[in-house]
Design an enzyme around this catalytic site. Structure first.
Site, PDB file in Angstrom:
ATOM      1  N   THR A 134     128.332  66.920  99.280  1.00 43.40           N
ATOM      2  CA  THR A 134     129.337  65.849  99.228  1.00 43.40           C
ATOM      3  C   THR A 134     128.870  64.714  98.309  1.00 43.40           C
ATOM      4  OG1 THR A 134     129.918  66.400 101.492  1.00 43.40           O
ATOM      5  CG2 THR A 134     130.757  64.318 100.662  1.00 43.40           C
ATOM      6  N   HIS A 179     129.654  65.342  94.737  1.00 44.28           N
ATOM      7  CA  HIS A 179     131.025  65.043  94.283  1.00 44.28           C
ATOM      8  C   HIS A 179     131.057  63.654  93.621  1.00 44.28           C
ATOM      9  CE1 HIS A 179     133.055  68.447  96.049  1.00 44.28           C
ATOM     10  NE2 HIS A 179     132.580  68.185  97.256  1.00 44.28           N
TER      11      HIS A 179
END
Ligand code: ZN
Length: 345
Positions: free
Chosen positions: A40, A43
């Site tokens: 994550t 990202h």
């Protein structure tokens, strides 16, 4: 204090000075002892659609897999005190919606993610989080292990959902940290054969070094569908756990699965995937998705598994780095040349 995150829009990672936060009435201030980089966080490094849509503003501190010591508590905090060892559950539920009230707070309708939707995260020396998501960790568990409870919990949630039975052939797509944890858990759940599939040479070598899987398939050179069928007398796997999010792997999972088998999707799909419903109708497949960890059933089970010494969370850690080395850390992960990287702030 130093922090790692974003100062502006666009790709890249920033190391900057961030003021030590003050806990609100129901929050605790935690001195971070170890914190892992997750997909994550990548990202935000790449500044893709996910990051653009979710970014709460600047400056933003990244990081949500961590452990530390409570150093200050808000005036209304009752369950924690200064000196407690804690790990962070990043799902911040509202506590009042339908799902929160039926014991599924991890899929709360108003869910916010610590370190994603918040300006504060764990890639720094001191962070704040709500008391409700700071999980008390026994003193006999190391900080580095406790920092890995979050990704290990995802693996445990997936394996519980897959309902592995003794003798099952289990195929795990993806040998990242969560895929490797799933291999360990499949082994202790009684799988007769654990098969890992991966395209990255580095991750295949790491999986081979760890040595939990009975078979490793290099999907960059070998067709994993053919290979799994060969290993199972043409029948396919009893359980497939997809932990890569790769479009090709997600499509392959339907072909790798035996009739009447179970597929658990853990990896977030990198983009839209078209699949043929007739495949899972004709094969009577049970397909499920899992999101995070059960709050807090998974956490208590992880603590007991670690204490039982039946699992080894540290074996996926390939690098321990300082916050100042953030640029190098994100580059390593982007090139697929790392397992789990821990920052020691
Ligand atoms: Zn809720």
């Amino acid at each position: 204090m130093k922090a790692v995150g974003k100062l502006r829009e666009g790709p890249g990672i920033d190391v900057f000075d961030f003021e030590r936060p003050k806990p609100g009435p129901t929050e605790v201030l935690v001195e971070v002892k170890a914190t892992g980089i997750c997909g994550t966080d990548l990202h935000f490094y790449h500044w893709d659609d996910y990051a653009r849509k979710r970014n709460p503003g600047f400056p933003k501190v990244l990081g949500h897999e961590f452990s530390g010591i409570v150093v200050e508590v808000g005036e209304d905090v009752r369950s924690l005190k200064v000196g407690d060892k804690v790990a962070g559950e990043p799902h911040i539920p509202c506590g009042n919606c339908y799902y929160c009230r039926v014991g599924k707070a991890h899929i709360c309708e108003n869910l916010r993610l610590y370190g994603v939707d918040t300006l504060y995260g764990s890639f720094t020396k001191y962070t704040i989080l709500p008391e409700s998501i700071a999980v008390k960790i026994p003193d006999d568990i190391d900080f580095e292990i406790a920092a890995l409870f979050e990704p290990f919990g995802v693996a445990l949630h997936a394996v519980n959902d897959a309902e592995i039975r003794p003798g099952d052939v289990v195929v795990v797509l993806g040998c990242g940290p969560i895929g490797l944890y799933i291999q360990q858990l499949a082994r202790i759940s009684g799988a007769s054969k654990v098969v890992g599939v991966e395209v990255s040479r580095y991750r295949l070598e790491l999986a081979a070094k760890i040595g939990v899987a009975d078979e490793l398939i290099d999907a960059s050179t070998t067709d994993p569908i053919k290979q799994v069928l060969k290993l199972t007398n043409g029948r396919g796997a009893d359980v497939v756990i997809e932990a890569s999010g790769s479009v090709v792997a997600i499509k392959n999972s339907l072909e790798i699965a035996a009739k009447s088998s179970r597929i658990v999707q853990v990896g977030t799909a990198s983009r839209y995937v078209e699949i043929d419903p007739n495949v899972f109708i004709n094969k009577e497949l049970r397909i499920s998705g899992i999101f995070g960890r059960l709050m807090f059933d998974t956490w208590y089970k992880v603590i007991e598994l670690v204490r039982s010494r039946k699992v080894n969370l540290l074996q996926v850690v390939t690098h321990k780095m300082s916050l100042e080395q953030a640029q190098e850390a994100f580059e390593l992960l982007t090139r697929g040349e790392a397992g789990k990287i821990l920052f020691i702030p």
